[in-house]
Enzyme design. Structure first.
Site, PDB file in Angstrom:
ATOM      1  N   HIS A 135       0.815  -1.212   0.000  1.00  0.00           N
ATOM      2  CA  HIS A 135       0.000   0.000   0.000  1.00  0.00           C
ATOM      3  C   HIS A 135       0.849   1.264   0.000  1.00  0.00           C
ATOM      4  CE1 HIS A 135       0.219   0.773   4.469  1.00  0.00           C
ATOM      5  NE2 HIS A 135       0.254  -0.540   4.556  1.00  0.00           N
ATOM      6  N   ASP A 173       6.307   1.012   7.616  1.00  0.00           N
ATOM      7  CA  ASP A 173       5.129   0.247   7.206  1.00  0.00           C
ATOM      8  C   ASP A 173       4.735   0.697   5.803  1.00  0.00           C
ATOM      9  OD1 ASP A 173       2.675  -0.972   6.873  1.00  0.00           O
ATOM     10  OD2 ASP A 173       1.663   0.112   8.459  1.00  0.00           O
ATOM     11  N   GLU A 198      -5.359   1.533   2.089  1.00  0.00           N
ATOM     12  CA  GLU A 198      -5.251   0.351   2.963  1.00  0.00           C
ATOM     13  C   GLU A 198      -5.492   0.722   4.412  1.00  0.00           C
ATOM     14  OE1 GLU A 198      -3.378  -2.880   5.400  1.00  0.00           O
ATOM     15  OE2 GLU A 198      -2.966  -0.727   5.376  1.00  0.00           O
ATOM     16  N   GLU A 199      -4.968   1.860   4.836  1.00  0.00           N
ATOM     17  CA  GLU A 199      -5.139   2.280   6.224  1.00  0.00           C
ATOM     18  C   GLU A 199      -6.528   2.880   6.488  1.00  0.00           C
ATOM     19  OE1 GLU A 199      -3.085   1.366   8.296  1.00  0.00           O
ATOM     20  OE2 GLU A 199      -1.041   1.418   7.515  1.00  0.00           O
ATOM     21  N   HIS A 209       3.243   1.325  13.476  1.00  0.00           N
ATOM     22  CA  HIS A 209       2.334   2.469  13.574  1.00  0.00           C
ATOM     23  C   HIS A 209       2.799   3.531  14.567  1.00  0.00           C
ATOM     24  CE1 HIS A 209      -1.573   0.959  11.461  1.00  0.00           C
ATOM     25  NE2 HIS A 209      -0.481   0.586  10.811  1.00  0.00           N
TER      26      HIS A 209
END
Length: 369
Positions: free
Chosen positions: A69, A183, A215-216, A333
């Site tokens: 992503h 990430d 995606e998030e 995160h």
């Protein structure tokens, strides 16, 4: 194929590129620039997914999508008070406990970014109860140094603008890298590595290397990319969290940073979404065989509490076999995620080897023989 030292500057640039979910344009364009070094077939679809296609040598072989992503977690501005302080809500899984006092970048409506910090009550004026309390997002604010709401608006900063962790990149001992937004930056770097391999030696299968949006936010960007390329199967490059730190060792999983690629056999998000992915056994077998061929170890991971693009991607068309894998990371995160370059290099080598093994005899069914 690119090695870890050649991948390092790419990883750093991707980590430092602002790409909050919904605002992925700079990253999509940068990813396409990199892909054009290896293929002429590069596009951005209507939703914003960045797609590079590498035609295969056998039209009868199933096509494959390898994705990571583009977007990151962060913040959306919700209110600007008269004193020029910015209030916000989270975009994606932002942990409140790491926020007070950190540096951020606040976007304006023209695509520029401005330095700021999330305010933090001074330690010596906090009550004992406040010292152990985690403030909810709604109580936090961003200070960019402005003296009034009018000054903020004059800078082009409005409600609905993005804010992100301030870009950070540091090199730790050995091959360990720490910083903001590893990430997905790790997976995007792997896509460049895989592109370099496919440019040298085409696979039998046609391969689409895709940077996905949202995606998030909703985990549904990849399903739209699949409608564009009409893939038969997919590898999602999203590594599991490493469970080798003192707070997790022996309690969460066996995955360790530096131990090789982590393959997720099961994930499930039970809060509201009720979705996840159970890895396709045929793809797992393909990865195992590729690992045996290359001497790359595979770490297995299974956990609740998260999902990825594959949760909805797998439901497209007649059903798309999917599997998640990637370089294990620590402190996911948070503003300072950490990865091992050795793991990162092995992920690209493993997936490339799996793609070269993919042929017309691969069974797309859920119960391969």
């Amino acid at each position: 194929m690119l090695d870890k030292q050649e991948m390092k500057p790419i990883l750093r640039e991707f980590m430092e590129t602002p790409r909050l979910s919904g605002f992925e344009g700079p990253m999509a364009r940068r990813f396409c620039e990199e892909m054009k070094k290896y293929t002429d077939s590069v596009q951005i679809d209507r939703l914003g997914n960045a797609i590079a296609t590498f035609p295969g040598t056998d039209p009868q072989a199933p096509s494959a999508m390898v994705l990571s992503h583009l977007d990151t977690i962060g913040f959306i501005l919700t209110r600007i008070d008269e004193g020029g302080f910015l209030f916000f809500d989270r975009m994606g899984g932002v942990p409140e406990k790491v926020l007070p006092g950190i540096a951020v970048e606040v976007g304006d409506e023209d695509g520029g970014f401005h330095h700021g910090i999330i305010g933090c009550r001074a330690y010596h004026i906090q009550s004992p109860e406040q010292k152990s309390k985690v403030d909810p997002i709604g109580n936090l604010f961003i200070d960019i140094g402005a003296k009034s709401r009018q000054e903020v608006l004059a800078m082009g900063i409005q409600v609905g603008c993005p804010a992100i962790y301030a870009p950070r990149y540091i090199e730790l001992v050995g091959d360990r890298i720490a910083g903001s937004y590893i990430d997905a930056a790790a997976g995007l770097t792997n896509l460049v590595q895989i592109a370099s391999a496919l440019a040298e030696q085409p696979a039998r299968a046609t391969v689409h290397l895709v940077g996905t949006v949202w995606e998030e936010f909703s985990a549904r960007g990849a399903m739209m990319a699949a409608r564009t390329v009409k893939t038969d199967l997919a590898f999602s490059l999203l590594g599991p969290g490493a469970a080798d730190t003192p707070d997790q060792r022996g309690a969460v999983s066996n995955v360790a940073m530096g131990g090789g690629p982590g393959v997720t056999l099961f994930n499930f998000h039970g809060k509201g979404t009720l979705n996840g992915n159970i890895a396709h056994r045929g793809l797992l077998k393909l990865l195992r065989e590729a690992g045996e061929e290359t001497g790359i170890p595979i770490q297995r991971h299974a956990a609740r509490g998260a999902l990825s693009d594959t949760a909805y991607l797998q439901l497209e068309g007649e059903g798309i076999p999917c599997i998640d894998l990637g370089a294990p990371d620590r402190y996911s995160h948070s503003p300072m995620e950490t990865v091992d370059l050795g793991d990162l290099e092995q992920v690209g080598r493993l997936v490339s080897a799996a793609l070269y093994r993919l042929d017309r005899d691969f069974d797309l069914g859920r119960y391969p023989v």
